[in-house]
Motif scaffolding. Structure first.
Motif, mmCIF file in Angstrom:
data_model
loop_
_atom_site.group_PDB
_atom_site.id
_atom_site.type_symbol
_atom_site.label_atom_id
_atom_site.label_comp_id
_atom_site.label_asym_id
_atom_site.label_seq_id
_atom_site.Cartn_x
_atom_site.Cartn_y
_atom_site.Cartn_z
ATOM 1 N N TRP A 33 -27.182 -80.569 -10.195
ATOM 2 C CA TRP A 33 -26.437 -79.495 -9.541
ATOM 3 C C TRP A 33 -25.104 -79.262 -10.245
ATOM 4 O O TRP A 33 -24.699 -78.123 -10.446
ATOM 5 C CB TRP A 33 -26.200 -79.868 -8.075
ATOM 6 C CG TRP A 33 -25.540 -78.777 -7.274
ATOM 7 C CD1 TRP A 33 -26.123 -77.640 -6.787
ATOM 8 C CD2 TRP A 33 -24.167 -78.727 -6.866
ATOM 9 N NE1 TRP A 33 -25.196 -76.889 -6.094
ATOM 10 C CE2 TRP A 33 -23.997 -77.529 -6.127
ATOM 11 C CE3 TRP A 33 -23.074 -79.569 -7.036
ATOM 12 C CZ2 TRP A 33 -22.772 -77.165 -5.563
ATOM 13 C CZ3 TRP A 33 -21.848 -79.201 -6.481
ATOM 14 C CH2 TRP A 33 -21.709 -78.016 -5.758
ATOM 15 N N MET A 36 -25.558 -77.372 -13.410
ATOM 16 C CA MET A 36 -25.740 -75.952 -13.155
ATOM 17 C C MET A 36 -24.392 -75.248 -13.020
ATOM 18 O O MET A 36 -24.193 -74.135 -13.524
ATOM 19 C CB MET A 36 -26.567 -75.759 -11.879
ATOM 20 C CG MET A 36 -26.871 -74.301 -11.530
ATOM 21 S SD MET A 36 -25.671 -73.627 -10.348
ATOM 22 C CE MET A 36 -26.063 -74.577 -8.880
ATOM 23 N N GLY A 40 -23.230 -72.411 -15.608
ATOM 24 C CA GLY A 40 -23.004 -71.092 -15.029
ATOM 25 C C GLY A 40 -21.580 -70.586 -15.198
ATOM 26 O O GLY A 40 -21.365 -69.390 -15.393
ATOM 27 N N LYS A 105 -16.906 -66.797 -5.830
ATOM 28 C CA LYS A 105 -18.179 -66.288 -6.345
ATOM 29 C C LYS A 105 -18.176 -64.782 -6.572
ATOM 30 O O LYS A 105 -18.598 -64.294 -7.629
ATOM 31 C CB LYS A 105 -19.324 -66.660 -5.399
ATOM 32 C CG LYS A 105 -20.703 -66.241 -5.902
ATOM 33 C CD LYS A 105 -21.797 -66.688 -4.962
ATOM 34 C CE LYS A 105 -23.170 -66.214 -5.435
ATOM 35 N NZ LYS A 105 -23.574 -66.829 -6.696
ATOM 36 N N ARG A 217 -25.373 -67.097 -13.723
ATOM 37 C CA ARG A 217 -24.239 -67.300 -12.819
ATOM 38 C C ARG A 217 -24.561 -66.929 -11.380
ATOM 39 O O ARG A 217 -23.883 -67.386 -10.453
ATOM 40 C CB ARG A 217 -23.038 -66.500 -13.323
ATOM 41 C CG ARG A 217 -21.767 -66.782 -12.560
ATOM 42 C CD ARG A 217 -20.585 -66.065 -13.153
ATOM 43 N NE ARG A 217 -20.102 -66.701 -14.365
ATOM 44 C CZ ARG A 217 -19.013 -66.311 -15.014
ATOM 45 N NH1 ARG A 217 -18.324 -65.270 -14.572
ATOM 46 N NH2 ARG A 217 -18.626 -66.930 -16.099
ATOM 47 N N ARG A 218 -25.570 -66.132 -11.160
ATOM 48 C CA ARG A 218 -25.939 -65.754 -9.789
ATOM 49 C C ARG A 218 -26.223 -66.972 -8.927
ATOM 50 O O ARG A 218 -26.096 -66.921 -7.703
ATOM 51 C CB ARG A 218 -27.164 -64.853 -9.802
ATOM 52 C CG ARG A 218 -26.967 -63.474 -10.405
ATOM 53 C CD ARG A 218 -28.248 -62.678 -10.302
ATOM 54 N NE ARG A 218 -29.374 -63.413 -10.868
ATOM 55 C CZ ARG A 218 -30.647 -63.164 -10.580
ATOM 56 N NH1 ARG A 218 -30.951 -62.217 -9.708
ATOM 57 N NH2 ARG A 218 -31.621 -63.856 -11.149
ATOM 58 N N HIS A 219 -26.635 -68.072 -9.545
ATOM 59 C CA HIS A 219 -27.039 -69.259 -8.794
ATOM 60 C C HIS A 219 -25.878 -70.207 -8.504
ATOM 61 O O HIS A 219 -26.055 -71.206 -7.812
ATOM 62 C CB HIS A 219 -28.133 -70.003 -9.569
ATOM 63 C CG HIS A 219 -29.340 -69.163 -9.858
ATOM 64 N ND1 HIS A 219 -30.208 -68.744 -8.869
ATOM 65 C CD2 HIS A 219 -29.810 -68.630 -11.018
ATOM 66 C CE1 HIS A 219 -31.173 -68.004 -9.408
ATOM 67 N NE2 HIS A 219 -30.956 -67.921 -10.705
ATOM 68 N N PRO A 221 -22.808 -71.417 -6.498
ATOM 69 C CA PRO A 221 -22.429 -71.130 -5.111
ATOM 70 C C PRO A 221 -20.945 -70.831 -4.942
ATOM 71 O O PRO A 221 -20.127 -71.045 -5.852
ATOM 72 C CB PRO A 221 -22.793 -72.439 -4.394
ATOM 73 C CG PRO A 221 -22.544 -73.491 -5.440
ATOM 74 C CD PRO A 221 -22.994 -72.857 -6.743
#
Length: 497
Positions: A33, A36, A40, A105, A217-219, A221
């Protein structure tokens, strides 16, 4: 709690919530995680490095007949570079305020979109004014990225790893610089691409890469720390719980209990007046530290490295199409600095590492200026010296972003990053390229050596400031380093040192 006065007042009608979210995030082991998050958020610096390096290396080509633009090399490295930085300063302040108000975000998606759109328009430049306009707007987008992304990094990464991760992500700019330098060698080869097409393709490729990053980058949080302060505590709890389950499944063992809880009064927004009062009234020494670090690194990088290609062409007769090879070498030194020294910021500590990287790079730059002034350097040896100087300078420069993103309260974080980036960069990053362009264009060795010495002096001065004022933030919770303005009562158990 690190504080110079009592917590700021909060609205009487504010809801109160007690949460262990900060402590739960800080006790997480490194996981997929977190990778990511790094990928991102960090990859956009690669794009920034690609963009700035390409501009620096194509300056000579744009000034040549047949480029499609009526522009001089000095205008590219001077006016265009200054406008890019001016846009970044403006964008940092504008988007920094929005980031603290509407979340990390939303803004790191919007700023990347602005950055990509302006870069695409730069590739279509047909007049110098168009090129200048979209260099400003490209900077406007990237300035917003600095505030939104550095806020998110610090609030999502565990305290044990925060220093090295922040430095490496900011240092990834130089991976893009390496790519931009080598790419310019190919795209500026008129045997492959026409003189008016190669430089346009350089910018277009950056847009394509940016679109891929936008999808990744959409993922990433939203920051749970931002959520629980802004009345979204249920979303914060759900997000952290899902991450904990994912990591427990990955590691095959339960997580240790969090260190404690914090109680805060929720608030929707915070005004500029309270931000200024907090940063300069409550933490004046930290404010002076942040400003010193940013001015030193901004002048060095924006004034000197923007013109590296011009130096090679002017003083060492390096062909325009070959400057990329040299720049790739110093870019590698820049990336290796944060990569290899980053862990020491979490182990030896912030104060010793920040001060030493600034001072060492400043002293080495003085030596480089002396050798350049006496004519002892060649293009190769000059590049080697710069590689060593920037190995240390890059780690120091990245630590400036780390410093201002962790030493001020949660509610002011994005605006603090934006403010110090904008003020420090305006001082060194706008005046620097304009002054340096004139000094380099003169063709006088002593003029360019003077610019080196100015950059070295500012780096050394910032190093001395850090030696006395740098905050011992290593392995400490953000809430322990700077108590949130919305805190309802003292909580010494949260991530205490």
């Amino acid at each position: 709690m690190a504080s110079d006065s009592s917590p700021a007042s909060v609205p009487a009608t504010a809801a109160t919530v007690t949460t262990a979210v900060p402590a739960r995030l800080d006790r997480l082991p490194w996981s997929r995680w977190h990778w990511m998050i790094v990928i991102g958020l960090g990859t956009v610096w690669i794009l920034d490095g690609l963009e700035v390096t390409i501009v620096g290396n194509v300056a000579g080509r744009l000034a040549e007949e047949g480029s499609g633009l009526d522009i001089t090399a000095a205008q590219v490295t001077g006016i265009a570079a200054a406008l890019y930085v001016a846009g970044a300063c403006t964008g940092a302040l504008f988007f920094g305020w929005l980031t603290d108000r509407y979340g990390r975000k939303k803004l790191f998606m919007v700023t990347l979109a602005v950055y990509l759109g302006a870069t695409a328009m730069t590739a279509l430049s047909f007049e110098s004014w168009w090129f200048f306009l979209f260099r400003f707007l490209t900077g406007f987008g990237i300035g917003g990225e600095y505030a939104a992304i550095n806020s998110a990094i610090d609030e999502l990464i565990p305290s044990l790893y925060r220093g090295r991760v922040d430095l490496i992500i900011n240092g990834s700019y130089w991976l893009g610089a390496i790519g931009g330098a080598l790419l310019s060698v190919v795209l500026l080869d008129t045997a492959i691409f026409p003189a008016d097409l190669g430089w346009r393709l350089s910018f277009a490729l950056g847009v394509v890469l940016g679109l891929v990053i936008l999808l990744v980058r959409r993922h990433v949080p939203e920051s749970p720390r931002w959520q629980f302060i802004h009345g979204k505590e249920e979303d914060a709890e759900a997000l952290v719980s899902s991450v904990e389950r994912e990591i427990e499944q990955e590691k095959g063992e339960p997580l240790p209990p969090p260190a404690g809880e914090i109680t805060i009064h929720q608030r929707k927004s915070i005004g500029f007046g309270l931000i200024a009062k907090t940063v300069f009234g409550r933490y004046p020494r930290r404010a002076f530290l942040g400003l010193s670090l940013f001015i030193g690194q901004a002048f060095l990088y924006n004034a000197v490295t923007f013109g590296f290609g011009t130096i090679l062409i002017t003083f060492f007769d390096v062909p325009t199409g070959h400057t990329g090879y040299y720049f790739a070498v110093i870019a590698a030194g820049n990336f290796l600095g944060p990569l290899l020294l980053g862990k020491l910021f979490d182990t030896l500590g912030r104060r010793i590492m920040i001060s030493s990287t600034y001072l060492i790079s400043g002293v080495l730059l003085f030596v480089t200026a002396w050798q350049f002034d006496r004519g002892s350097l060649t293009a190769t040896s000059m590049t080697a010296w710069w590689c060593v100087v920037l190995f240390f300078a890059s780690a120091g420069a990245s630590s400036a972003y780390l410093t201002v993103s962790e030493i001020f309260p949660m509610e002011t974080r994005a605006m603090a990053i934006a403010f110090f980036y904008a003020l420090g960069t305006a001082a060194g990053g706008i005046s620097g390229p304009l002054i340096f362009a004139d000094l380099t264009e003169s063709g006088v060795v002593g003029d360019t050596a003077l610019a080196f010495r100015i950059g070295a002096a500012l780096m050394c001065a910032a190093g001395v400031v850090a030696a006395f004022l740098a905050v011992k933030a290593e392995r400490r919770s953000l809430e322990d380093i700077a108590e949130p303005l919305s805190v309802a009562k003292p909580t010494a158990t949260v991530g205490s040192a």
